[in-house]
Design an enzyme around this catalytic site. Structure first.
Site, PDB file in Angstrom:
ATOM      1  N   GLY A  70       0.823  -1.199   0.000  1.00 27.18           N
ATOM      2  CA  GLY A  70       0.000   0.000   0.000  1.00 27.18           C
ATOM      3  C   GLY A  70       0.858   1.250   0.000  1.00 27.18           C
ATOM      4  N   ALA A  71       0.439   2.262  -0.760  1.00 30.01           N
ATOM      5  CA  ALA A  71       1.206   3.507  -0.850  1.00 30.01           C
ATOM      6  C   ALA A  71       0.288   4.718  -0.771  1.00 30.01           C
ATOM      7  CB  ALA A  71       2.016   3.540  -2.145  1.00 30.01           C
ATOM      8  N   GLY A  72      -0.711   4.612   0.093  1.00 28.66           N
ATOM      9  CA  GLY A  72      -1.574   5.755   0.343  1.00 28.66           C
ATOM     10  C   GLY A  72      -0.990   6.620   1.437  1.00 28.66           C
ATOM     11  N   GLY A  94      -0.947   6.264   4.662  1.00 24.52           N
ATOM     12  CA  GLY A  94      -0.163   5.519   5.633  1.00 24.52           C
ATOM     13  C   GLY A  94       1.036   4.825   5.026  1.00 24.52           C
ATOM     14  N   SER A  99       2.360  -1.180  -4.587  1.00 23.49           N
ATOM     15  CA  SER A  99       1.230  -0.261  -4.670  1.00 23.49           C
ATOM     16  C   SER A  99       0.300  -0.643  -5.809  1.00 23.49           C
ATOM     17  CB  SER A  99       1.748   1.168  -4.887  1.00 23.49           C
ATOM     18  OG  SER A  99       0.695   2.072  -5.150  1.00 23.49           O
ATOM     19  N   ALA A 145      -1.019  -6.200  -5.547  1.00 25.24           N
ATOM     20  CA  ALA A 145      -0.908  -7.558  -5.000  1.00 25.24           C
ATOM     21  C   ALA A 145      -2.219  -8.302  -5.172  1.00 25.24           C
ATOM     22  CB  ALA A 145      -0.522  -7.515  -3.526  1.00 25.24           C
ATOM     23  N   CYS A 180     -16.130   6.228   8.804  1.00 28.00           N
ATOM     24  CA  CYS A 180     -15.495   7.489   8.427  1.00 28.00           C
ATOM     25  C   CYS A 180     -16.607   8.509   8.224  1.00 28.00           C
ATOM     26  CB  CYS A 180     -14.671   7.296   7.155  1.00 28.00           C
ATOM     27  SG  CYS A 180     -13.741   8.741   6.656  1.00 28.00           S
ATOM     28  N   GLY A 185      -5.697  10.564  10.829  1.00 27.26           N
ATOM     29  CA  GLY A 185      -4.317  10.723  10.394  1.00 27.26           C
ATOM     30  C   GLY A 185      -3.311  10.659  11.518  1.00 27.26           C
ATOM     31  N   CYS A 205      -8.396  16.172  14.174  1.00 24.41           N
ATOM     32  CA  CYS A 205      -9.099  16.354  12.900  1.00 24.41           C
ATOM     33  C   CYS A 205      -9.335  17.822  12.626  1.00 24.41           C
ATOM     34  CB  CYS A 205     -10.438  15.615  12.926  1.00 24.41           C
ATOM     35  SG  CYS A 205     -11.352  15.730  11.369  1.00 24.41           S
ATOM     36  N   LYS A 238      -6.716  23.977   7.127  1.00 29.77           N
ATOM     37  CA  LYS A 238      -6.810  22.789   6.276  1.00 29.77           C
ATOM     38  C   LYS A 238      -6.111  23.030   4.935  1.00 29.77           C
ATOM     39  CE  LYS A 238      -8.544  18.594   5.529  1.00 29.77           C
ATOM     40  NZ  LYS A 238      -9.929  18.183   5.762  1.00 29.77           N
TER      41      LYS A 238
END
Length: 425
Positions: free
Chosen positions: A10-12, A14, A36, A80, A161, A322, A355, A390
């Protein structure tokens, strides 16, 4: 002698940060490789802005391969197909395999639109979960602006979310007022939460009062304890659930435009692997972010299994913010460094929530330390400064990714912006 291989799936938000921080922590003592789905990082918190045309896709994208190469991090964008933890192997989508000594799973979730008939971009509602969805939502919004009608926004049962749903409702309101057509667009907020401002966290500070007040000032009606039964073209069937689980009321909501956040589940690459995931496909992890069955597998972010806050009339998940994700990254980086040195893991993530929720012309910020109550710090505030913060945060974060820097984005910037350092006990 062959160096140990640390694979990051994963390459988001996180996974990218994890790659930089883990490489910085382990140095030349291990090879770090990222797997990714594609070559591009997207700054997901900006998707609501993309969906009303305030941002273009290219402004929130970062091309990762040259950055990873500069940092001496291996990278592939083929994705993957399956994790084989008993073999220490990642089966890649192109048929090749990557063998690892340690695996860090940071995939994020699969979006479970199919759990509700008619939900999602392939059905009749929009999404801001992915930049491609946000682009389609922007096209649909322009169609709405040409032919105004009712809007339904919110988050369905099982969602974990909620911040982006509130953000998008307020951003839509702001943009419609700027175009002088808000008076032609009735808006309803539909959420599985037991009350406005619950956020999957049983509220933070006075988020209930702040967000209810914002809804009333902006003439946004709301339905809580809501279960979406079905979505058809221009119509949403919503059941309002009572405390005892019975149907309290049925709402047939017409809409010309709708954006509903879906429930999440684990990605297909890990779904159903005994000992690795729970029944929803989320990764099981101990206090050191390690899987109990496969201790060389770590996980972070939205893909991690966290039990809900407690029983609610409609299922409500717990968000992974985050700041929490960042603390998971740091814990994993330090624990991998210790393991490579022949020591045991000792670092634990700090499960705090910070947040900045933008409303287009104002916003709400909150801090929960820890994220799950009872808390040592339970604070929320509102104002135009949140909107400006933001914007600054977006620029700061994307610039850091482009430079491949592993500094603590959320902790440093968010705490400074909202004065949390002064609020600490």
């Amino acid at each position: 002698m062959k160096k140990p291989v640390i694979a990051i799936l994963g390459a988001g938000l996180g996974g990218s940060v994890a790659a930089f921080e883990i490489k910085e922590a382990v140095g030349s003592n291990a090879e770090v490789t990222v797997v990714s789905q594609g070559d591009t990082f997207h700054f997901v918190p900006s998707n609501p802005w993309v969906a009303v045309g305030w941002r273009k896709r290219e402004a929130i994208e970062v091309h990762l391969p040259p950055i990873m190469a500069r940092k001496k991090i291996g990278f592939t964008g083929v994705g993957a197909r399956r994790v084989h933890p008993q073999e220490n192997r990642l089966e890649l989508a192109d048929g090749d395999s990557l063998f690892y000594d340690y695996l860090v799973i940071a995939t994020g979730p699969e979006l479970a639109f199919d759990e509700i008939e008619g939900l999602g971009p392939d059905g009749f509602t929009q999404s801001v979960c992915h930049v491609e969805h946000a682009e389609r939502a922007a096209e649909a919004f322009e169609a709405l602006a040409r032919n105004p009608g009712p809007i339904v926004v919110g988050a369905v049962q099982g969602a974990s979310c909620y911040g982006p749903a509130y953000e998008f409702a307020m951003i839509l309101d702001t943009e419609l007022r700027r175009r002088k057509i808000r008076d032609q667009v009735p808006m309803t907020f539909v959420t599985a939460e037991p009350y406005v401002g619950h956020l999957g966290l049983d509220g933070v500070g006075d988020t209930k009062g702040l967000l209810e007040s914002e809804m009333r000032q902006r003439h946004i009606k709301f339905i809580t304890n809501a279960r979406v039964a079905k979505v058809s073209e221009g119509q949403m069937a919503v059941e309002e659930i009572a405390e005892d689980g019975s149907v309290k009321a049925i709402h047939d909501l017409p809409f010309a435009y709708s954006m509903m956040l879906p429930a999440f589940r684990g990605v297909p690459a890990v779904m159903g692997i005994e000992g690795l995931t729970n029944p929803k496909g989320f990764i099981l992890a101990d206090k050191h972010q390690r899987n109990p069955t496969y201790p060389n597998v770590f996980s972070l972010g939205v893909c991690v299994a966290i039990p809900p806050m407690g029983k609610t009339p409609v299922p409500v998940g717990v968000p992974k913010t985050g700041f929490m994700i960042e603390s998971m990254v740091t814990a994993i980086a330090e624990n991998l460094k210790a393991l490579l040195a022949g020591e045991g893991p000792s670092r634990e993530a700090t499960w705090n929530a910070i947040c900045l929720a933008d409303f287009g012309d104002s916003g709400v910020a909150f801090i929960a330390q820890p994220q799950i109550p009872p808390r040592n710090l339970n604070w929320a505030a509102e104002g135009r400064w949140v909107h400006l913060a933001k914007i600054g945060f977006e620029k700061y974060f994307i610039s850091k990714i482009r430079r491949g820097e592993a500094t603590p984005f959320y902790e440093k910037l968010a705490l400074d912006l909202i004065g949390a350092r002064k609020l600490k006990a």
